[in-house]
Design an enzyme around this catalytic site. Structure first.
Site, PDB file in Angstrom:
ATOM      1  N   LYS A   1      -0.464  -0.245   6.455  1.00 46.72           N
ATOM      2  CA  LYS A   1       0.131  -1.545   6.109  1.00 46.72           C
ATOM      3  C   LYS A   1       0.726  -2.244   7.319  1.00 46.72           C
ATOM      4  CE  LYS A   1       3.260   0.226   3.486  1.00 46.72           C
ATOM      5  NZ  LYS A   1       3.030   1.660   3.640  1.00 46.72           N
ATOM      6  N   SER A   2       1.575  -1.547   8.035  1.00 45.93           N
ATOM      7  CA  SER A   2       2.287  -2.175   9.157  1.00 45.93           C
ATOM      8  C   SER A   2       1.334  -2.593  10.260  1.00 45.93           C
ATOM      9  CB  SER A   2       3.350  -1.228   9.712  1.00 45.93           C
ATOM     10  OG  SER A   2       4.335  -0.979   8.735  1.00 45.93           O
TER      11      SER A   2
ATOM     12  N   ALA B   1      14.850  -1.085   8.519  1.00 41.43           N
ATOM     13  CA  ALA B   1      15.201   0.342   8.556  1.00 41.43           C
ATOM     14  C   ALA B   1      16.455   0.596   9.378  1.00 41.43           C
ATOM     15  CB  ALA B   1      14.040   1.149   9.125  1.00 41.43           C
TER      16      ALA B   1
ATOM     17  N   ARG C   1       4.320  -0.246  19.209  1.00 41.30           N
ATOM     18  CA  ARG C   1       3.136  -1.053  18.870  1.00 41.30           C
ATOM     19  C   ARG C   1       3.366  -2.546  19.084  1.00 41.30           C
ATOM     20  NH1 ARG C   1       2.193   1.619  13.469  1.00 41.30           N
ATOM     21  NH2 ARG C   1       2.915  -0.365  12.687  1.00 41.30           N
ATOM     22  N   ARG C   2       4.621  -2.958  19.135  1.00 40.19           N
ATOM     23  CA  ARG C   2       4.914  -4.388  19.226  1.00 40.19           C
ATOM     24  C   ARG C   2       4.925  -4.863  20.665  1.00 40.19           C
ATOM     25  NH1 ARG C   2       8.912  -3.069  15.187  1.00 40.19           N
ATOM     26  NH2 ARG C   2      10.579  -3.325  16.682  1.00 40.19           N
TER      27      ARG C   2
ATOM     28  N   GLY D   1       0.836  -1.197   0.000  1.00 38.96           N
ATOM     29  CA  GLY D   1       0.000   0.000   0.000  1.00 38.96           C
ATOM     30  C   GLY D   1       0.867   1.242   0.000  1.00 38.96           C
TER      31      GLY D   1
ATOM     32  N   SER E   1      -0.719   4.176   4.876  1.00 39.54           N
ATOM     33  CA  SER E   1      -2.000   3.557   4.534  1.00 39.54           C
ATOM     34  C   SER E   1      -2.497   2.609   5.618  1.00 39.54           C
ATOM     35  CB  SER E   1      -1.889   2.804   3.208  1.00 39.54           C
ATOM     36  OG  SER E   1      -0.933   1.757   3.313  1.00 39.54           O
TER      37      SER E   1
ATOM     38  N   HIS F   1       7.024   2.307  15.673  1.00 36.47           N
ATOM     39  CA  HIS F   1       6.781   0.895  15.357  1.00 36.47           C
ATOM     40  C   HIS F   1       7.075   0.005  16.569  1.00 36.47           C
ATOM     41  CE1 HIS F   1       5.956   0.533  10.951  1.00 36.47           C
ATOM     42  NE2 HIS F   1       6.266   1.819  11.042  1.00 36.47           N
ATOM     43  N   ARG F   2       8.169   0.290  17.265  1.00 31.36           N
ATOM     44  CA  ARG F   2       8.523  -0.521  18.440  1.00 31.36           C
ATOM     45  C   ARG F   2       7.446  -0.451  19.520  1.00 31.36           C
ATOM     46  NH1 ARG F   2      14.753   1.330  18.831  1.00 31.36           N
ATOM     47  NH2 ARG F   2      15.594  -0.213  17.375  1.00 31.36           N
TER      48      ARG F   2
END
Length: 181
Positions: free
Chosen positions: A13-14, A34, A51-52, A7, A11, A48-49
């Site tokens: 995606k992750s 990255a 969210r995990r 996407g 959008s 991102h970290r």
């Protein structure tokens, strides 16, 4: 099951890929491609970290993605790769050199080998793999040979990965649209 999530920028995606990974109820190995080269990218990585889940195993691999998939693939493991587009940029620009604004651009020596190794690792994966990638070829054709080269190689990679995958999902405005499987 191999799944490509594709996407545009921002959008969803992750986040969608992470929800799929959690739903698998398998051990999750998150392969991050990255590099934190500047503050903006550092902030993206932190986002991102956060969210995990702390139980996810994170592997940082910027070039040898195929080897990382081979190493961590197992029947009870789901590998989530985020993202192919950044991996491709890392690979294409892995050699310190200048690129012409016009004319043919030669890829770095490792390009074909690492790309082939990735596709082979996907074909031979012993467990699930979810790959996140950007769809960057739907906009204006970029000026300059280097930009066109990157867009072309990204499109070719996405096509080849989609061919190996059992499923492909396009994310638009956070909503999944099934393309394959």
């Amino acid at each position: 099951m191999r799944t490509l999530i594709i996407g545009g920028a921002r959008s969803g995606k992750s986040a969608y890929a992470e929800r799929l990974a959690i739903a698998s109820r398998k051990r999750i190995v998150y392969i991050a491609t990255a590099q934190a080269g500047d503050d903006e990218m550092r902030n993206r990585i932190v986002h991102h970290r956060e969210r995990r889940d702390m139980y996810w195993t994170t592997v940082e691999e910027t070039i040898e993605l195929g080897r990382a998939i081979e190493k961590h693939s197992g029947p009870d493991t789901l590998i989530l790769v985020d993202c192919l587009t950044i991996w491709l940029a890392n690979l294409l620009f892995s050699e310190a050199r200048t690129y012409p604004e016009v004319g043919k651009i030669e890829p770095p020596a490792a390009f074909q080998y690492q790309r082939a190794l990735l596709l082979k690792a996907l074909e031979n994966a012993k467990g699930g793999v979810i790959l996140v990638s950007n769809e960057i070829g739907q906009g204006v054709i970029p000026q300059g040979a280097i930009s066109r080269w990157f867009v072309d190689e990204s499109g070719r990679l996405n096509q080849d990965v989609a061919a190996v995958c059992d499923r492909a999902v396009l994310i638009v405005a956070g909503l999944p649209v099934a393309l394959k499987g």
